[in-house]
Design a protein around this motif. Structure first.
Motif, PDB file in Angstrom:
ATOM      1  N   GLY A 149       0.820  -1.205   0.000  1.00 30.77           N
ATOM      2  CA  GLY A 149       0.000   0.000   0.000  1.00 30.77           C
ATOM      3  C   GLY A 149       0.856   1.257   0.000  1.00 30.77           C
ATOM      4  O   GLY A 149       2.061   1.219  -0.285  1.00 30.77           O
ATOM      5  N   ARG A 150       0.234   2.367   0.321  1.00 33.76           N
ATOM      6  CA  ARG A 150       0.911   3.664   0.242  1.00 33.76           C
ATOM      7  C   ARG A 150       2.193   3.695   1.088  1.00 33.76           C
ATOM      8  O   ARG A 150       3.232   4.165   0.631  1.00 33.76           O
ATOM      9  N   ILE A 151       2.134   3.163   2.307  1.00 28.87           N
ATOM     10  CA  ILE A 151       3.313   3.196   3.173  1.00 28.87           C
ATOM     11  C   ILE A 151       4.407   2.296   2.609  1.00 28.87           C
ATOM     12  O   ILE A 151       5.582   2.668   2.564  1.00 28.87           O
ATOM     13  N   GLY A 152       4.032   1.099   2.169  1.00 25.03           N
ATOM     14  CA  GLY A 152       5.007   0.194   1.586  1.00 25.03           C
ATOM     15  C   GLY A 152       5.686   0.783   0.366  1.00 25.03           C
ATOM     16  O   GLY A 152       6.904   0.629   0.166  1.00 25.03           O
ATOM     17  N   GLN A 153       4.913   1.491  -0.461  1.00 28.10           N
ATOM     18  CA  GLN A 153       5.477   2.134  -1.644  1.00 28.10           C
ATOM     19  C   GLN A 153       6.515   3.187  -1.251  1.00 28.10           C
ATOM     20  O   GLN A 153       7.624   3.244  -1.800  1.00 28.10           O
ATOM     21  N   LEU A 154       6.134   4.036  -0.288  1.00 28.23           N
ATOM     22  CA  LEU A 154       7.037   5.102   0.143  1.00 28.23           C
ATOM     23  C   LEU A 154       8.289   4.540   0.808  1.00 28.23           C
ATOM     24  O   LEU A 154       9.397   5.038   0.602  1.00 28.23           O
ATOM     25  N   ALA A 155       8.105   3.492   1.620  1.00 33.44           N
ATOM     26  CA  ALA A 155       9.264   2.871   2.264  1.00 33.44           C
ATOM     27  C   ALA A 155      10.217   2.310   1.222  1.00 33.44           C
ATOM     28  O   ALA A 155      11.446   2.474   1.324  1.00 33.44           O
ATOM     29  N   ALA A 156       9.675   1.647   0.203  1.00 30.73           N
ATOM     30  CA  ALA A 156      10.517   1.088  -0.855  1.00 30.73           C
ATOM     31  C   ALA A 156      11.319   2.183  -1.548  1.00 30.73           C
ATOM     32  O   ALA A 156      12.529   2.034  -1.788  1.00 30.73           O
ATOM     33  N   LYS A 157      10.670   3.297  -1.851  1.00 28.92           N
ATOM     34  CA  LYS A 157      11.367   4.402  -2.509  1.00 28.92           C
ATOM     35  C   LYS A 157      12.477   4.959  -1.618  1.00 28.92           C
ATOM     36  O   LYS A 157      13.556   5.326  -2.107  1.00 28.92           O
ATOM     37  N   LYS A 158      12.235   5.010  -0.316  1.00 27.63           N
ATOM     38  CA  LYS A 158      13.253   5.527   0.597  1.00 27.63           C
ATOM     39  C   LYS A 158      14.426   4.560   0.702  1.00 27.63           C
ATOM     40  O   LYS A 158      15.589   4.977   0.761  1.00 27.63           O
ATOM     41  N   PHE A 159      14.148   3.257   0.752  1.00 29.36           N
ATOM     42  CA  PHE A 159      15.225   2.282   0.815  1.00 29.36           C
ATOM     43  C   PHE A 159      16.073   2.322  -0.460  1.00 29.36           C
ATOM     44  O   PHE A 159      17.286   2.151  -0.409  1.00 29.36           O
ATOM     45  N   ILE A 160      15.420   2.547  -1.584  1.00 32.83           N
ATOM     46  CA  ILE A 160      16.157   2.661  -2.843  1.00 32.83           C
ATOM     47  C   ILE A 160      16.986   3.947  -2.851  1.00 32.83           C
ATOM     48  O   ILE A 160      18.176   3.950  -3.179  1.00 32.83           O
ATOM     49  N   GLY A 161      16.346   5.067  -2.478  1.00 32.26           N
ATOM     50  CA  GLY A 161      17.032   6.357  -2.517  1.00 32.26           C
ATOM     51  C   GLY A 161      18.171   6.460  -1.527  1.00 32.26           C
ATOM     52  O   GLY A 161      19.253   6.971  -1.853  1.00 32.26           O
ATOM     53  N   ALA A 162      17.954   5.965  -0.294  1.00 32.50           N
ATOM     54  CA  ALA A 162      18.969   6.116   0.747  1.00 32.50           C
ATOM     55  C   ALA A 162      20.087   5.095   0.623  1.00 32.50           C
ATOM     56  O   ALA A 162      21.256   5.400   0.876  1.00 32.50           O
ATOM     57  N   TYR A 163      19.728   3.868   0.229  1.00 36.10           N
ATOM     58  CA  TYR A 163      20.695   2.775   0.306  1.00 36.10           C
ATOM     59  C   TYR A 163      20.920   2.047  -1.021  1.00 36.10           C
ATOM     60  O   TYR A 163      21.592   1.014  -1.023  1.00 36.10           O
TER      61      TYR A 163
END
Length: 320
Positions: A149-163
């Motif tokens: 869902g929305r949170i999972g999508q945002l978390a995935a983008k952050k994990f990609i962007g940060a790490y």
């Protein structure tokens, strides 16, 4: 007169807006508050439990709006049987919850809480200390997302962007058909949680508490994960079998866990005892929706949802 009741106390700015829209709203300090089942047409609720017994006692209740995404404190089946419309407010706190996921992952991988404690106690840290030697890298690692869902999508983008993370998603309800944000997020799919668990360095939970997600994470599953793996729970406490997780942390079956969602909230030492002393457990007391701006925005949206319902407009974000 259509009476609206706030079962809980809400954010000051949001509550001010609530009183402007509903000047006669009954709030917890009102002497007649406890008898709300006799007269309430609409109910605002955050943490209060709305049980089947309470719902069956109601005489005029038509609408419940839940302050936030989760609604496991409300008996959905009883609402459905009585024809009460229940709406939640998904997405408003999503960015904050995703940020908590990122923060917990960083704190776990760098042992920040334990290192801070040791420094405060005056220890002269060097690389021979386990707390320093066991610090791990996250760049390029594999992040498992359960719940797209929305949170999972945002978390995935952050994990990609940060790490520069590699993402594996498990969510049987999301299709790759060009209709969801996942179509633009680089990721692989897992057919089951069991398939995903051995592959990931970080497993991050973003699902609601449902019969199908209760005790989704158990000791047998944790034993299939890498010993260096990190578990992050920002969803609901009961998605993880807590006793199994404490065993896994004590026995170093996984490296660490970041827990923001608990079975018993707020988490206290009276309930959790020496679990709160585990060095490989990073804790927060369900803070995803806590920032003032999130609380205000959620309360305003809650009020707007109720106004639309009372005005006869089609329900938004309807659960039942």
């Amino acid at each position: 007169m259509l009476r609206v009741v706030a079962l809980d106390t809400f954010d000051p700015e949001g509550s001010k807006y609530m009183r402007e829209v509903f000047p006669d709203v009954i709030e917890p300090e009102n002497p007649s508050h406890s008898s709300w089942p006799n007269y309430a047409v609409g109910v605002f609720v955050a943490k209060s439990r709305v049980t089947a017994d309470l719902i069956h006692q109601t005489k005029k209740l038509k609408f419940i709006v839940r302050h936030g995404t989760g609604y496991d404190n409300i008996d959905v089946e009883a609402c459905e049987k009585k024809g009460i419309i229940l709406c939640n407010l998904p997405g408003i706190s999503a960015m904050s919850v995703a940020e908590v996921s990122l923060a917990l992952v960083g704190a776990c991988s760098k042992n920040l809480i334990e290192l801070s404690r040791q420094m405060r106690e005056g220890e002269r840290l060097n690389k021979k200390f386990k707390s320093l030697y066991s610090v791990t890298l996250l760049t390029g690692k594999t992040f498992g997302i359960i719940g797209g869902g929305r949170i999972g999508q945002l978390a995935a983008k952050k994990f990609i962007g940060a790490y520069d993370g590699k993402i594996i998603l498990y969510d049987p309800y999301i299709l790759l058909d060009g209709s969801t944000p996942w179509d633009s997020i680089p990721h692989d799919r897992a057919a089951s949680v069991q398939e995903m668990a051995p592959l990931v360095d970080v497993l991050s939970l973003h699902v609601p508490l449902l019969p199908t997600t209760r005790n989704l994470i158990t000791l047998p599953l944790l034993k299939t994960m890498k010993r260096t793996a990190i578990l992050i729970n920002v969803a609901r406490g009961s998605v993880v079998n807590e006793e199994d997780l404490w065993i896994a942390l004590r026995e170093n079956i996984i490296a660490s866990a970041g827990v923001d969602a608990w079975v018993s909230e707020p988490p206290t030492r009276e309930v959790y005892g020496d679990v709160l002393d585990l060095q490989n457990l990073v804790m927060s007391p369900h803070i995803g929706g806590s920032p003032a701006e999130v609380q205000t925005a959620t309360c305003i949206s809650m009020v707007d949802h109720m106004k639309e319902l009372i005005d006869g407009r089609p329900p938004r974000d309807r659960v039942v």
